[in-house]
Design a protein around this motif. Structure first.
Motif, PDB file in Angstrom:
ATOM      1  N   TYR A 158       0.814  -0.874   0.028  1.00 18.36           N
ATOM      2  CA  TYR A 158       0.690  -0.383   0.048  1.00 18.36           C
ATOM      3  C   TYR A 158       0.229   1.587   0.212  1.00 18.36           C
ATOM      4  CZ  TYR A 158      -3.928   2.668   1.590  1.00 18.36           C
ATOM      5  OH  TYR A 158      -4.828   4.185   1.517  1.00 18.36           O
ATOM      6  N   TYR A 159       1.796   1.290   0.722  1.00 20.45           N
ATOM      7  CA  TYR A 159       2.936   2.735   0.754  1.00 20.45           C
ATOM      8  C   TYR A 159       3.581   2.288   0.167  1.00 20.45           C
ATOM      9  CZ  TYR A 159       0.194   3.069   5.278  1.00 20.45           C
ATOM     10  OH  TYR A 159      -0.213   3.184   6.483  1.00 20.45           O
ATOM     11  N   ALA A 160       4.283   1.629  -0.946  1.00 20.84           N
ATOM     12  CA  ALA A 160       4.773   1.828  -2.366  1.00 20.84           C
ATOM     13  C   ALA A 160       5.352   2.933  -2.745  1.00 20.84           C
ATOM     14  CB  ALA A 160       4.831   1.072  -3.429  1.00 20.84           C
ATOM     15  N   GLY A 161       6.174   3.418  -3.218  1.00 24.54           N
ATOM     16  CA  GLY A 161       7.056   4.848  -3.647  1.00 24.54           C
ATOM     17  C   GLY A 161       6.088   6.559  -2.990  1.00 24.54           C
ATOM     18  N   GLU A 162       5.658   5.958  -1.350  1.00 21.19           N
ATOM     19  CA  GLU A 162       5.318   6.601  -0.716  1.00 21.19           C
ATOM     20  C   GLU A 162       5.917   7.224   0.411  1.00 21.19           C
ATOM     21  OE1 GLU A 162       1.922   8.146  -1.197  1.00 21.19           O
ATOM     22  OE2 GLU A 162       1.455   7.023  -2.045  1.00 21.19           O
ATOM     23  N   THR A 163       5.827   8.482   0.460  1.00 17.76           N
ATOM     24  CA  THR A 163       7.468   8.951   2.160  1.00 17.76           C
ATOM     25  C   THR A 163       6.732   9.571   2.936  1.00 17.76           C
ATOM     26  OG1 THR A 163       8.292  10.335   0.296  1.00 17.76           O
ATOM     27  CG2 THR A 163       8.587  11.033   1.994  1.00 17.76           C
ATOM     28  N   LEU A 164       7.448   8.249   4.061  1.00 16.38           N
ATOM     29  CA  LEU A 164       7.303   8.733   5.279  1.00 16.38           C
ATOM     30  C   LEU A 164       7.987   9.765   5.780  1.00 16.38           C
ATOM     31  CD1 LEU A 164       6.484   5.910   8.167  1.00 16.38           C
ATOM     32  CD2 LEU A 164       8.412   7.882   8.450  1.00 16.38           C
ATOM     33  N   ARG A 165       7.960  10.805   6.780  1.00 19.07           N
ATOM     34  CA  ARG A 165       8.806  12.306   7.146  1.00 19.07           C
ATOM     35  C   ARG A 165       8.809  12.228   9.001  1.00 19.07           C
ATOM     36  NH1 ARG A 165      10.928  15.065   3.123  1.00 19.07           N
ATOM     37  NH2 ARG A 165       9.934  14.360   1.688  1.00 19.07           N
ATOM     38  N   ALA A 166       9.503  12.037   9.571  1.00 19.43           N
ATOM     39  CA  ALA A 166       9.405  12.455  11.212  1.00 19.43           C
ATOM     40  C   ALA A 166       9.551  13.452  10.960  1.00 19.43           C
ATOM     41  CB  ALA A 166      10.336  12.049  11.760  1.00 19.43           C
ATOM     42  N   VAL A 167       8.610  14.603  11.036  1.00 19.77           N
ATOM     43  CA  VAL A 167       8.363  16.027  11.636  1.00 19.77           C
ATOM     44  C   VAL A 167       8.644  16.085  12.753  1.00 19.77           C
ATOM     45  CG1 VAL A 167       6.193  18.491  12.076  1.00 19.77           C
ATOM     46  CG2 VAL A 167       6.300  15.970  10.411  1.00 19.77           C
ATOM     47  N   ARG A 168      10.319  17.242  12.871  1.00 17.65           N
ATOM     48  CA  ARG A 168      10.193  17.866  14.400  1.00 17.65           C
ATOM     49  C   ARG A 168       9.683  18.745  14.643  1.00 17.65           C
ATOM     50  NH1 ARG A 168      14.445  14.194  15.360  1.00 17.65           N
ATOM     51  NH2 ARG A 168      15.171  13.119  13.442  1.00 17.65           N
ATOM     52  N   ARG A 169       9.991  19.195  16.223  1.00 20.12           N
ATOM     53  CA  ARG A 169       9.819  20.557  16.833  1.00 20.12           C
ATOM     54  C   ARG A 169      10.818  20.781  16.804  1.00 20.12           C
ATOM     55  NH1 ARG A 169       8.176  16.495  20.168  1.00 20.12           N
ATOM     56  NH2 ARG A 169       5.920  15.606  20.949  1.00 20.12           N
ATOM     57  N   ALA A 170      10.908  22.662  17.505  1.00 23.21           N
ATOM     58  CA  ALA A 170      11.419  23.810  17.345  1.00 23.21           C
ATOM     59  C   ALA A 170      12.575  22.849  17.627  1.00 23.21           C
ATOM     60  CB  ALA A 170      10.632  25.112  17.730  1.00 23.21           C
ATOM     61  N   ASP A 171      12.855  22.124  19.033  1.00 29.51           N
ATOM     62  CA  ASP A 171      13.834  21.650  19.938  1.00 29.51           C
ATOM     63  C   ASP A 171      14.699  20.332  19.194  1.00 29.51           C
ATOM     64  OD1 ASP A 171      12.053  19.451  19.795  1.00 29.51           O
ATOM     65  OD2 ASP A 171      12.703  19.641  22.279  1.00 29.51           O
ATOM     66  N   GLY A 172      13.961  19.936  18.113  1.00 22.29           N
ATOM     67  CA  GLY A 172      14.287  18.940  17.335  1.00 22.29           C
ATOM     68  C   GLY A 172      13.939  17.414  17.268  1.00 22.29           C
ATOM     69  N   SER A 173      12.928  17.119  18.168  1.00 25.69           N
ATOM     70  CA  SER A 173      12.305  15.814  19.069  1.00 25.69           C
ATOM     71  C   SER A 173      11.463  16.122  17.896  1.00 25.69           C
ATOM     72  CB  SER A 173      11.873  16.123  20.848  1.00 25.69           C
ATOM     73  OG  SER A 173      10.956  17.008  20.851  1.00 25.69           O
TER      74      SER A 173
END
Length: 461
Positions: free
Chosen positions: A411-426
């Motif tokens: 289902y996720y073939a070719g899709e992009t997963l991103r880790a969205v970070r807070r201002a402090d980098g977490s």
């Protein structure tokens, strides 16, 4: 010594079961001869044959005609063009091969038999008639080439693979067989695979359905139809080819591209491609086991090649009879015999190399709404996302230089997963194809689509 090398040799009981299956197939199928091979761990671990006709004593070096397994070879050539950037699978055929009259069909549709083209050529049975009767593509396609609207369903088409062979010739500027030899056969060491028979080779026979007598079948050159079924090969060559279809080979196609070939690109067709059809490969389930490969037949010959990625086992069966011996079924049975009797040993667990940076902040439980998911990072550098304690979508992702991850299959073939970070980098949350994964179910501090009820979780009053 490799830790698993000692496990490649089959047990005596397994070898006997394989011999017995071939003996039953030859006897009940009334075939002049049958020859088979099993590949495990990338090595041929068993070869067998059975014959009852003088002069037909086969082994892994005797050529048989392999019929539509040829289509998988043609598909490899087309995928090479795609990987080199010379074509896109979404391209209409007309872009690279103009004037066919069916040019709006895409290359992907031709590979997966969803172009709506006729199953066979017009006129006489093309497998038993001289190639001179079909000198042009118009003779292959006929005046009514479409039987279904393109892209609506799977409909197996031999003329469709003739078009793919002509596509290869147009883009490469040389004959299909010449391209095949230079780009696939020679790099993989398939010295006994060819367009014309080379001694030693079996003769093709028709066996009378109601009497134990035989008659030789004509061995026609298929001409323009060659890319759909011309090739002759041996069990040893086809076993080596099956190993390539499991692992890839950077000289021909990378592992990711052959995995794409093994992935369903068309809906199922009962009895032919039960799990759908990939890009030049049939897909089939035998119980819980998923197999990829192809069947083949031409007058005088039947063939089957099947592989199980999960078991790392492949099998090839070739016979020289027009019908009677179900070579494809027998090949699938040989895979099952080995995989069930001697289950694959898992590879040893290994940790990440000490020098690698491991983003541990991504690991552990996440929630898509109320659905519990877990992220794992494996030592091969891939990210795994899957459900916790329930069925659901499981996916693997490849790391990209910008810190994102790209889905590899399903289902996720070719899709992009991103880790969205807070201002402090977490890490605040994971974003995947509009889905937001949070550390708590419906985390009020994350941008959950639709927002979160301000009163939060509560019981019934």
């Amino acid at each position: 010594m490799d830790e698993l090398a000692e496990d490649l040799e089959l047990l005596p009981a397994t070898r006997r079961a394989l011999r017995h299956r071939i003996a039953v197939a030859q006897s009940e199928g009334r075939a002049p001869s049958v020859v088979a091979a099993v590949l495990r761990g990338g090595e041929v671990v068993w070869e067998g044959s059975r014959t009852s006709v003088e002069g037909h004593g086969p082994d892994g070096d005797v050529q048989y005609r392999i019929g539509s397994i040829t289509k998988t070879f043609t598909a490899v050539l087309v995928m090479r063009l795609r990987d080199e950037g010379l074509i896109s699978l979404a391209d209409p055929l007309e872009k690279h091969l103009p004037g066919t009259g069916v040019g709006l069909v895409t290359i992907a549709q031709l590979l997966s038999h969803t172009g709506g083209l006729a199953a066979e050529t017009p006129g006489e049975w093309w497998e038993r008639t001289p190639a001179e009767l079909r000198p042009e593509l118009g003779d292959v396609l006929g005046e009514d080439p479409f039987k279904l609207a393109p892209g609506t369903r799977h409909h197996y088409s031999n003329p469709g693979y003739t078009l793919l062979g002509s596509l290869v010739e147009a883009v490469r500027g040389r004959p299909w067989e010449e391209a095949l030899r230079a780009e696939v056969l020679e790099p993989l060491g398939l010295e006994r695979t060819s367009g014309q028979p080379q001694a030693p080779h079996a003769g093709g026979w028709a066996v009378h359905p109601w009497a134990d007598v035989m008659m030789p079948e004509p061995l026609e050159d298929l001409g323009l139809m060659a890319a759909a079924g011309q090739l002759w090969s041996t069990t040893r060559d086809l076993a080596r080819f099956a190993g390539f279809l499991l692992r890839g080979d950077e000289r021909v196609l990378c592992a990711e591209s052959v995995r794409e070939m093994r992935t369903a690109a068309a809906p199922p067709e009962p009895g032919l491609a039960e799990l759908g059809y990939g890009l030049g490969m049939q897909l089939m389930a035998v119980g819980a086991r998923r197999l990829a490969g192809h069947s083949g037949s031409l007058p005088g010959f039947v063939a089957g090649l099947w592989l199980s990625e999960a078991d790392d086992v492949a099998a090839v069966v070739l016979a020289n009879c027009t019908s009677g011996l179900p070579a494809s079924t027998v090949a699938a049975d040989l895979v099952g015999i080995v995989a069930d009797a001697e289950p694959r040993f898992p590879r040893p667990w290994r940790p990440f190399p000490e020098s690698d940076h491991v983003p541990l902040e991504l690991c552990g439980p996440w929630y898509w709404g109320t659905s519990a998911q877990v992220v794992r990072l494996t030592a091969d550098g891939l990210l795994e996302l899957g459900p916790v304690g329930a069925s659901g979508r499981t996916a693997r992702f490849r790391a990209e230089p910008d810190g994102s991850w790209t889905g590899l299959f399903g289902y996720y073939a070719g899709e992009t997963l991103r880790a969205v970070r807070r201002a402090d980098g977490s890490v605040s949350h994971l974003d995947l194809a509009s889905f937001v994964f949070t550390r708590e179910p419906y985390d009020a501090e994350a941008p959950v689509p639709g927002g979160v009820d301000p009163q939060g979780w509560r019981g019934i009053g």
